[in-house]
Design a protein around this motif. Structure first.
Motif, mmCIF file in Angstrom:
data_model
loop_
_atom_site.group_PDB
_atom_site.id
_atom_site.type_symbol
_atom_site.label_atom_id
_atom_site.label_comp_id
_atom_site.label_asym_id
_atom_site.label_seq_id
_atom_site.Cartn_x
_atom_site.Cartn_y
_atom_site.Cartn_z
ATOM 1 N N THR A 78 29.273 42.802 79.065
ATOM 2 C CA THR A 78 28.826 43.127 80.430
ATOM 3 C C THR A 78 29.838 43.956 81.210
ATOM 4 O OG1 THR A 78 29.675 41.050 81.322
ATOM 5 C CG2 THR A 78 27.393 41.074 80.532
ATOM 6 N N ILE A 79 31.019 44.167 80.655
ATOM 7 C CA ILE A 79 31.997 45.043 81.307
ATOM 8 C C ILE A 79 31.531 46.493 81.210
ATOM 9 C CG2 ILE A 79 34.385 45.909 81.168
ATOM 10 C CD1 ILE A 79 35.171 43.055 80.279
ATOM 11 N N TYR A 80 30.759 46.799 80.154
ATOM 12 C CA TYR A 80 30.279 48.161 79.905
ATOM 13 C C TYR A 80 28.757 48.193 80.005
ATOM 14 C CZ TYR A 80 34.904 48.037 77.832
ATOM 15 O OH TYR A 80 36.231 47.840 77.615
ATOM 16 N N LEU A 81 28.237 48.112 81.222
ATOM 17 C CA LEU A 81 26.789 48.087 81.404
ATOM 18 C C LEU A 81 26.202 49.498 81.387
ATOM 19 C CD1 LEU A 81 26.270 45.413 84.203
ATOM 20 C CD2 LEU A 81 25.784 45.198 81.763
ATOM 21 N N PRO A 82 25.067 49.663 80.695
ATOM 22 C CA PRO A 82 24.365 50.941 80.783
ATOM 23 C C PRO A 82 23.693 51.037 82.154
ATOM 24 C CG PRO A 82 23.068 49.372 79.545
ATOM 25 C CD PRO A 82 24.372 48.693 79.867
ATOM 26 N N GLU A 83 22.996 52.115 82.384
ATOM 27 C CA GLU A 83 22.248 52.249 83.635
ATOM 28 C C GLU A 83 21.155 51.183 83.674
ATOM 29 O OE1 GLU A 83 19.546 55.581 85.905
ATOM 30 O OE2 GLU A 83 21.152 56.232 84.562
ATOM 31 N N GLY A 84 21.016 50.524 84.811
ATOM 32 C CA GLY A 84 20.009 49.477 84.960
ATOM 33 C C GLY A 84 18.624 50.038 85.201
ATOM 34 N N ILE A 85 17.633 49.195 84.941
ATOM 35 C CA ILE A 85 16.235 49.575 85.163
ATOM 36 C C ILE A 85 15.670 48.660 86.241
ATOM 37 C CG2 ILE A 85 13.938 49.737 84.131
ATOM 38 C CD1 ILE A 85 15.319 50.163 81.419
ATOM 39 N N GLU A 86 15.030 49.236 87.232
ATOM 40 C CA GLU A 86 14.390 48.447 88.282
ATOM 41 C C GLU A 86 13.136 47.791 87.730
ATOM 42 O OE1 GLU A 86 13.643 50.837 91.700
ATOM 43 O OE2 GLU A 86 15.766 51.199 92.082
ATOM 44 N N VAL A 87 12.754 46.661 88.363
ATOM 45 C CA VAL A 87 11.603 45.894 87.880
ATOM 46 C C VAL A 87 10.746 45.414 89.040
ATOM 47 C CG1 VAL A 87 12.821 45.075 85.830
ATOM 48 C CG2 VAL A 87 12.881 43.700 87.916
ATOM 49 N N ASP A 88 9.520 45.072 88.720
ATOM 50 C CA ASP A 88 8.652 44.303 89.610
ATOM 51 C C ASP A 88 8.578 42.911 89.008
ATOM 52 O OD1 ASP A 88 7.929 46.382 91.418
ATOM 53 O OD2 ASP A 88 6.564 47.182 89.895
ATOM 54 N N ALA A 89 8.793 41.894 89.830
ATOM 55 C CA ALA A 89 8.865 40.515 89.340
ATOM 56 C C ALA A 89 7.561 39.772 89.577
ATOM 57 C CB ALA A 89 10.012 39.783 90.029
ATOM 58 N N PHE A 90 7.169 38.961 88.590
ATOM 59 C CA PHE A 90 5.973 38.128 88.663
ATOM 60 C C PHE A 90 6.373 36.691 88.293
ATOM 61 C CE2 PHE A 90 4.682 42.428 87.705
ATOM 62 C CZ PHE A 90 3.728 42.659 88.683
ATOM 63 N N PRO A 91 6.903 35.922 89.278
ATOM 64 C CA PRO A 91 7.353 34.562 88.985
ATOM 65 C C PRO A 91 6.195 33.568 88.951
ATOM 66 C CG PRO A 91 7.778 35.089 91.279
ATOM 67 C CD PRO A 91 7.201 36.335 90.641
ATOM 68 N N HIS A 92 6.398 32.494 88.214
ATOM 69 C CA HIS A 92 5.430 31.394 88.159
ATOM 70 C C HIS A 92 6.200 30.084 88.115
ATOM 71 C CE1 HIS A 92 1.877 29.067 87.261
ATOM 72 N NE2 HIS A 92 2.534 28.515 86.259
ATOM 73 N N PHE A 93 5.930 29.214 89.076
ATOM 74 C CA PHE A 93 6.551 27.891 89.119
ATOM 75 C C PHE A 93 5.492 26.842 88.825
ATOM 76 C CE2 PHE A 93 9.487 30.367 91.619
ATOM 77 C CZ PHE A 93 10.726 29.846 91.272
ATOM 78 N N VAL A 94 5.822 25.870 87.984
ATOM 79 C CA VAL A 94 4.956 24.726 87.730
ATOM 80 C C VAL A 94 5.467 23.611 88.630
ATOM 81 C CG1 VAL A 94 4.186 23.066 86.008
ATOM 82 C CG2 VAL A 94 4.609 25.435 85.355
ATOM 83 N N ASN A 95 4.625 23.035 89.423
ATOM 84 C CA ASN A 95 5.010 21.951 90.337
ATOM 85 C C ASN A 95 6.101 22.356 91.319
ATOM 86 O OD1 ASN A 95 3.205 20.245 88.992
ATOM 87 N ND2 ASN A 95 4.775 19.691 87.501
ATOM 88 N N LYS A 96 6.291 23.644 91.540
ATOM 89 C CA LYS A 96 7.297 24.150 92.490
ATOM 90 C C LYS A 96 8.682 23.560 92.235
ATOM 91 C CE LYS A 96 4.162 26.391 94.856
ATOM 92 N NZ LYS A 96 3.872 27.716 94.511
#
Length: 185
Positions: A78-96
């Motif tokens: 992780t010291i040598y990270l490539p360029e990051g990619i942005e994302v759209d997140a779709f979380p799902h919680f069971v029983n919160k």
């Protein structure tokens, strides 16, 4: 192997406390796990999660992973990270409940597959037997009591024990070579 087993394996990435901790593990051979994805919030770089690349445009991770996420593919150190990619997140919680969560991240730019970035093979859904052997993989802490994170991808093989012997909820009991351990999810 069922999809439940993959979700369980994913949740094992959350090892001692929230994060991707691999205790009593060894350093992975660089780029031997091309499906592993390093995930972090650029506003909070000291906190990170792991995930699996399941398609050229989707990552599977845990929903409690943070907000303004960027994913980094083909990462060993992780010291040598490539360029990051942005994302759209779709979380799902069971029983919160933290630990009962899963999230899909849709990459805003699909990736090109190669020897260091590749998709994990999803199991056949018609098999419901869960193997007791599993692997935990991540870049997190190497000891539960230390705060510093590993900069290199680490892994440990574990054997799941009968969950009836676990004393706390959201715990998978395991046996590792060094003795019994608990994996909190």
């Amino acid at each position: 192997m069922s999809i439940f087993w993959f979700i369980t394996t994913l949740l094992l990435l959350n090892f001692c406390t929230p994060g991707v901790d691999v205790v009593n593990g060894k350093e992975s051979i660089p780029h031997s796990r091309p499906y592993m994805v390093y995930i972090r919030d650029p506003q909070t770089p000291s906190e990170a999660c792991g995930g699996f690349l399941i398609r050229e445009d989707f990552v599977l991770t845990v929903a409690h992973c943070y907000s303004h996420l960027m994913v980094y593919l083909g990462v060993n150190n992780t010291i040598y990270l490539p360029e990051g990619i942005e994302v759209d997140a779709f979380p799902h919680f069971v029983n919160k409940t933290p630990g009962d969560d899963i999230m899909l991240l849709k990459l805003k730019t699909p990736v090109t597959l190669n020897k260091t970035v590749n998709i994990i093979d999803l199991p056949e859904t018609n098999r419901e037997n869960i193997s007791s052997n599993c692997m935990v993989i991540g870049w997190g802490r190497q000891e539960c009591k230390k705060k510093s994170l590993s900069s290199v991808l680490r892994e440990v093989n574990l054997t799941l024990l009968d969950s009836e012997n676990c004393t706390t909820p959201h715990t998978l009991c395991t046996q590792e070579e060094a003795g019994p351990a608990r994996v909190f999810i």
